[in-house]
Structure formats: structure tokens, C-alpha cells
Design an enzyme around this catalytic site. Structure first.
Site, PDB file in Angstrom:
ATOM      1  N   ASN A 232       0.848  -1.205   0.000  1.00  0.00           N
ATOM      2  CA  ASN A 232       0.000   0.000   0.000  1.00  0.00           C
ATOM      3  C   ASN A 232       0.876   1.244   0.000  1.00  0.00           C
ATOM      4  OD1 ASN A 232       0.635   0.630   2.833  1.00  0.00           O
ATOM      5  ND2 ASN A 232      -0.479  -1.269   3.207  1.00  0.00           N
ATOM      6  N   ASP A 301      -5.038  -6.026   4.997  1.00  0.00           N
ATOM      7  CA  ASP A 301      -6.105  -6.820   5.609  1.00  0.00           C
ATOM      8  C   ASP A 301      -6.141  -8.226   5.020  1.00  0.00           C
ATOM      9  OD1 ASP A 301      -6.966  -4.806   7.308  1.00  0.00           O
ATOM     10  OD2 ASP A 301      -8.202  -3.876   5.749  1.00  0.00           O
ATOM     11  N   LYS A 311       7.805 -17.734 -10.555  1.00  0.00           N
ATOM     12  CA  LYS A 311       7.104 -16.594 -11.148  1.00  0.00           C
ATOM     13  C   LYS A 311       5.874 -17.094 -11.929  1.00  0.00           C
ATOM     14  CE  LYS A 311       7.878 -12.894 -14.408  1.00  0.00           C
ATOM     15  NZ  LYS A 311       8.420 -12.754 -15.736  1.00  0.00           N
ATOM     16  N   LYS A 363     -10.868  -2.866  19.092  1.00  0.00           N
ATOM     17  CA  LYS A 363      -9.476  -3.292  19.225  1.00  0.00           C
ATOM     18  C   LYS A 363      -8.936  -3.019  20.624  1.00  0.00           C
ATOM     19  CE  LYS A 363      -8.886  -2.709  14.260  1.00  0.00           C
ATOM     20  NZ  LYS A 363      -7.950  -2.819  13.152  1.00  0.00           N
TER      21      LYS A 363
HETATM   22  N1  CTP Z   1      -4.274  -3.034  11.977  1.00  0.00           N
HETATM   23  C1  CTP Z   1      -3.622  -4.155  12.409  1.00  0.00           C
HETATM   24  N2  CTP Z   1      -3.742  -5.322  11.717  1.00  0.00           N
HETATM   25  C2  CTP Z   1      -4.504  -5.386  10.611  1.00  0.00           C
HETATM   26  C3  CTP Z   1      -5.187  -4.240  10.158  1.00  0.00           C
HETATM   27  C4  CTP Z   1      -5.049  -3.056  10.857  1.00  0.00           C
HETATM   28  O1  CTP Z   1      -2.921  -4.090  13.428  1.00  0.00           O
HETATM   29  N3  CTP Z   1      -4.605  -6.523   9.958  1.00  0.00           N
HETATM   30  C5  CTP Z   1      -4.149  -1.798  12.759  1.00  0.00           C
HETATM   31  C6  CTP Z   1      -3.489  -0.650  12.030  1.00  0.00           C
HETATM   32  O2  CTP Z   1      -2.094  -0.674  12.252  1.00  0.00           O
HETATM   33  C7  CTP Z   1      -4.134   0.549  12.668  1.00  0.00           C
HETATM   34  C8  CTP Z   1      -5.518   0.053  13.020  1.00  0.00           C
HETATM   35  O3  CTP Z   1      -5.441  -1.353  13.057  1.00  0.00           O
HETATM   36  O4  CTP Z   1      -3.496   0.926  13.861  1.00  0.00           O
HETATM   37  C9  CTP Z   1      -6.619   0.470  12.075  1.00  0.00           C
HETATM   38  O5  CTP Z   1      -6.259   0.160  10.756  1.00  0.00           O
HETATM   39  P1  CTP Z   1      -7.256   0.464   9.569  1.00  0.00           P
HETATM   40  O6  CTP Z   1      -6.668  -0.030   8.293  1.00  0.00           O
HETATM   41  O7  CTP Z   1      -7.695   1.893   9.645  1.00  0.00           O
HETATM   42  O8  CTP Z   1      -8.513  -0.388  10.002  1.00  0.00           O
HETATM   43  P2  CTP Z   1      -9.003  -1.834   9.711  1.00  0.00           P
HETATM   44  O9  CTP Z   1      -9.190  -2.544  11.015  1.00  0.00           O
HETATM   45  O10 CTP Z   1      -8.138  -2.524   8.712  1.00  0.00           O
HETATM   46  O11 CTP Z   1     -10.471  -1.578   9.130  1.00  0.00           O
HETATM   47  P3  CTP Z   1     -10.920  -1.045   7.673  1.00  0.00           P
HETATM   48  O12 CTP Z   1      -9.828  -1.439   6.704  1.00  0.00           O
HETATM   49  O13 CTP Z   1     -12.195  -1.752   7.460  1.00  0.00           O
HETATM   50  O14 CTP Z   1     -11.096   0.447   7.801  1.00  0.00           O
END
Ligand code: CTP
Length: 423
Positions: A232, A301, A311, A363
Site C-alpha cells: 500500500n 487486511d 514466477k 481493538k
Molecule cells: N491493523 C492491524 N492489523 C490489521 C489491520 C489493521 O494491526 N490486519 C491496525 C493498524 O495498524 C491501525 C488500526 O489497526 O493501527 C486500524 O487500521 P485500519 O486499516 O484503519 O482499520 P481496519 O481494522 O483494517 O479496518 P478497515 O480497513 O475496514 O477500515
């Protein structure tokens, strides 16, 4: 964050003058407006044209070479400076500064300025150890000049020892820290507590002394095959700023670093990781000892269900990749929380407060830092951020657009005060 900061850079005549080019380039890249003054000896080592090209500003060498009739150059430069940095500083210029001499463009400017002055000496090891040089440096320090101590190593003269100009990256880091700390703590100019910037925490309270802080930064990398991956846009800059601020507040910092192009801060332990799983394992192994854990990383995620060892070959017109859910690191840590102070981030494009507070609850965080990533200057990759900080009861603080360093300092102060209150 040196955006708009006007730095007058004095370059004096030692072999390390060649490093002034890198220094100029890095300061300019950070947004500083750099005005160079060279001594005539410095021009023996590096050309004016080099530094003029890098800074896009005229380079001054001669006090009497007045190019603009409307101003007196050395007074003009002395007045415009937010900081005068002399790097490299020879034993000669240090002696002149200590004795208040003003026989060239640089030394007259140094006498005329009321801006903070920072000096990065570079010379032979025996010169550096000479009582006259030491005495002159002490005079400057007592007067409030900021010293960036030289490093140790092989010197150009063949000796090994102290006297090597500190690396340009480190000097830039020190300059950034100087401005950040000055902003954060509303510090006064040199002479009022800013004597030795090498002691980076001097002049501010060590609010996190003795605390262990774990910070995650950057994006995760989820492999598809040996040459392809999903990641990302996270630059890691926010997490790096937090790690640097925690270090400056006296904490022992571990930085779990994912994918990023930015340079991690100095003097923090860096644990490089790639995937969300690796990040989870790295944070987990630091978890028991941690006092504060800050999850600024952008964790993927989902990851490809299968990681191909070879590859993937081009075949049909379409290719489907099946993704499976990654562990939510923050949520998992939240369930295990005992004494740790847990701070999460929430990157949102809509309904900021609602989503951020829902994440904080789900969380089990103590604080959540929410930013609207659609807002200009507050998204991925920028040097600035504008955030809302929430706890369980609602908004703790709304921080207008400011440097990520300032956001980091503010966030850590809130955390430190709350931990102190809890204890
Ligand atoms: N985070 C994490 N592990 C994941 C996803 C997110 O520890 N697999 C943590 C990120 O580091 C951040 C927080 O959760 O501190 C929120 O991340 P964000 O991407 O905003 O939220 P998500 O829980 O992934 O929800 P969404 O993508 O639906 O907004």
C-alpha cells in the site's frame, strides 16, 4: 520537517567541505531554503557553482561583493536566518568565532546574527584535541552555540580518531530535531538551554525515560510470487516521527518497520519485517516488556491464499488471485493487554469519528489517532498530518494540519501524561 526554514550554511576550508554538497541537497529536499556562505579556503575544495545549483540561491564568499544595492548582504543573511549552521567548521573558524573576529563574509554574518548557531567541527584528531581548540569550543558552548560533535574513524589526513565531520544525514536529523523540539516545547533561542544538540534530549523533559516503546511503521508486503507482491501507499513517515519523538522523550524505542522508502530515525532499534504475519511476530516478541505500543503501520487486511514459489506465467486474459484474511494485529494485542498502553491509527475516508471510535472499542485501544486520508496534506506520503485523537470518552484533541513530528510529540505527551496519571 524543514519546510520554509531559512538556513544560512557556512562552509569552511577543510577536506570535509565536499560533504557540504550532500548536506545542501538533503536540507533542500526537506524543504529548507538554504543560503550558503563559503570562506575562500572552502572554494579550494568545492565550487560555488555546485552549492549554488543545489540550493538555487546565490553563494556568498566576499563581504564586498554586494549584488543587491537595496541590502547589505551579511546583515541581510544574518537577519533572514532561522538557523546559522557552520559545517564543516575548521579549527580556524571556531577560533575566530570564539574571539569575535569578523574578517570575512561568514564571520561578519556570524557576529551580526541573532539566530541560533550550530557548528559541526571537522579537523585532524590532534587538532581537535588541542587545548586551544577545546578552549575555543568551550567558549562557544558557554555562549549557547550548538555543537554537533565530530564522529570517529579514518580521517582524510590518515589518522584514525575523532575529528570526522558528522555524516550529512545525521546533521540534517539534528537540525530537524532542533526545529521540532523548539516548536514542541516553545523553546527559546540558543543560549537558553540549547547548548549541545548531540545530547539530543537536553532542554526538554524526559517524559518517557525508562519506558519501552514499540512503534510499527510503513506498509506490509504480501507476496504473490518471487517477483510480485501486494502493498500500500504508506510512507512510514508518521511511525518514524513517533519513534524519533519517543527517543527524544527518553524512551527505549523498537521500531518494527515494514515497506517504506523513507529513512528510519537514528538511535532507535529497527526490526525490519515484510508481511503482516512477520509484523505480528515481531511485535508479539516485544509485547511483554512494552509500556507503550503504537500501531502506525498500514497492515494489509488480506494476503494471497497461495504464495507461488516460481514466477507466475502469463496465460489467459484474466487472472484471479484468491485472498485470505490477515490477522488483525492491533485487535489481537488489545485482547492480550495487561499493563501496555495501546495506541491505534484509523485511516478513514468518511464518518471519521464513528469509524475511529468503533475501531478503538473493537481493538481495545487506549487512544486512537484518526485521520481523514482524503484531506490534502493528511494522507499517505505527506510530511504533514491533521488528526483527531480519541479515547473511550470521545475526542481528546483535534490537531490542525502540522508536521508529523509535531503530531508525534503531541501524541506522546498525551500518552505520557495518562500513563503517569494511571500510575
Ligand atoms: N491493523 C492491524 N492489523 C490489521 C489491520 C489493521 O494491526 N490486519 C491496525 C493498524 O495498524 C491501525 C488500526 O489497526 O493501527 C486500524 O487500521 P485500519 O486499516 O484503519 O482499520 P481496519 O481494522 O483494517 O479496518 P478497515 O480497513 O475496514 O477500515
Amino acid at each position: 520537517m524543514l519546510n520554509g526554514k531559512r538556513i544560512v550554511l557556512g562552509v569552511t576550508g577543510g577536506i570535509a567541505a565536499y560533504k557540504a554538497a550532500t548536506l545542501c541537497s538533503k536540507l533542500v529536499q526537506k524543504g529548507a531554503d538554504v543560503h550558503v556562505i563559503m570562506t575562500s579556503s572552502a572554494t579550494q575544495f568545492i565550487t560555488e557553482l555546485t552549492l549554488q545549483t543545489l540550493t538555487r540561491n546565490p553563494v556568498y564568499t566576499d563581504t564586498f561583493d554586494e549584488r543587491e544595492p537595496a541590502v547589505v548582504s551579511h546583515i541581510h543573511l544574518a537577519d533572514l536566518a532561522d538557523l546559522v549552521l557552520v559545517a564543516p567548521a575548521t579549527a580556524n573558524v571556531i577560533a575566530k568565532m570564539a574571539h569575535g573576529m569578523a574578517d570575512d563574509m561568514l564571520t561578519t554574518t556570524l557576529l551580526a546574527t541573532t539566530a541560533p548557531v550550530m557548528v559541526a567541527p571537522a579537523m585532524n584528531v590532534h587538532m581537535y584535541d588541542h587545548p586551544a581548540v577545546k578552549q575555543n569550543m568551550n567558549v562557544l558552548v558557554e555562549r549557547g552555540t550548538l555543537m554537533i560533535e565530530p564522529g570517529e574513524g579514518l580521517l582524510a589526513c590518515g589518522y584514525v580518531g575523532k575529528g570526522r565531520l558528522e555524516e550529512p544525514e545525521t546533521i540534517v536529523d539534528v537540525v530537524e530535531r532542533f526545529f521540532t523540539q523548539r516548536n514542541a516545547a516553545s523553546m527559546q533561542r540558543a543560549g537558553q538551554g540549547w547548548t549541545n544538540v548531540q545530547t539530543q534530549t537536553q532542554g526538554q523533559e524526559l517524559l518517557l525515560k525508562g519506558k519501552k516503546v514499540v512503534v510499527t511503521a510503513g506498509g506490509t508486503v504480501e507476496r504473490i510470487d518471487p517477483v510480485r507482491y501486494i502493498t500500500n501507499d504508506s510512507s512510514g513517515k508518521m511511525g518514524f516521527a513517533i519513534a524519533a519523538a519517543a527517543r527524544d522523550l527518553g524512551a527505549e524505542v523498537k521500531l518494527v518497520m515494514g515497506n517504506t522508502q523513507a529513512q528510519p530515525p537514528e538511535q532507535v532499534e529497527v526490526i525490519p519485517v515484510q508481511s503482516a504475519q512477520e509484523m505480528y511476530e515481531a511485535v508479539s516478541s516485544e509485547w511483554n516488556d512494552a509500556d507503550i505500543v503504537i500501531k502506525a503501520a498500514a497492515v494489509a487486511d488480506y494476503r494471497p491464499k497461495e504464495v507461488y514459489t516460481e514466477k507466475i506465467k502469463k496465460k489467459g486474459d484474466t487472472l484471479s488471485l484468491e485472498l485470505v484474511k490477515n490477522i488483525d494485529i492491533l485487535e489481537t494485542l488489545g485482547k492480550r493487554k495487561t499493563h501496555q498502553y495501546l495506541i491505534g491509527f484509523a485511516a478513514e475516508t468518511q464518518s471519521l469519528e464513528m469509524h475511529a471510535r468503533e475501531k478503538l472499542e473493537r481493538k481495545n485501544c487506549d487512544l486512537i489517532v484518526a485521520n481523514d486520508v482524503t484531506r490534502s496534506g493528511a494522507g499517505f506520503g505527506t510530511d504533514t498530518n491533521a488528526v483527531h485523537i480519541y479515547d473511550r470518552d470521545g475526542l481528546v484533541e483535534e490537531l490542525e494540519l502540522m508536521s508529523k513530528q509535531d503530531v508525534a510529540h503531541r501524541l506522546l505527551r498525551i500518552a505520557a501524561e495518562r500513563i503517569a496519571g494511571r500510575n
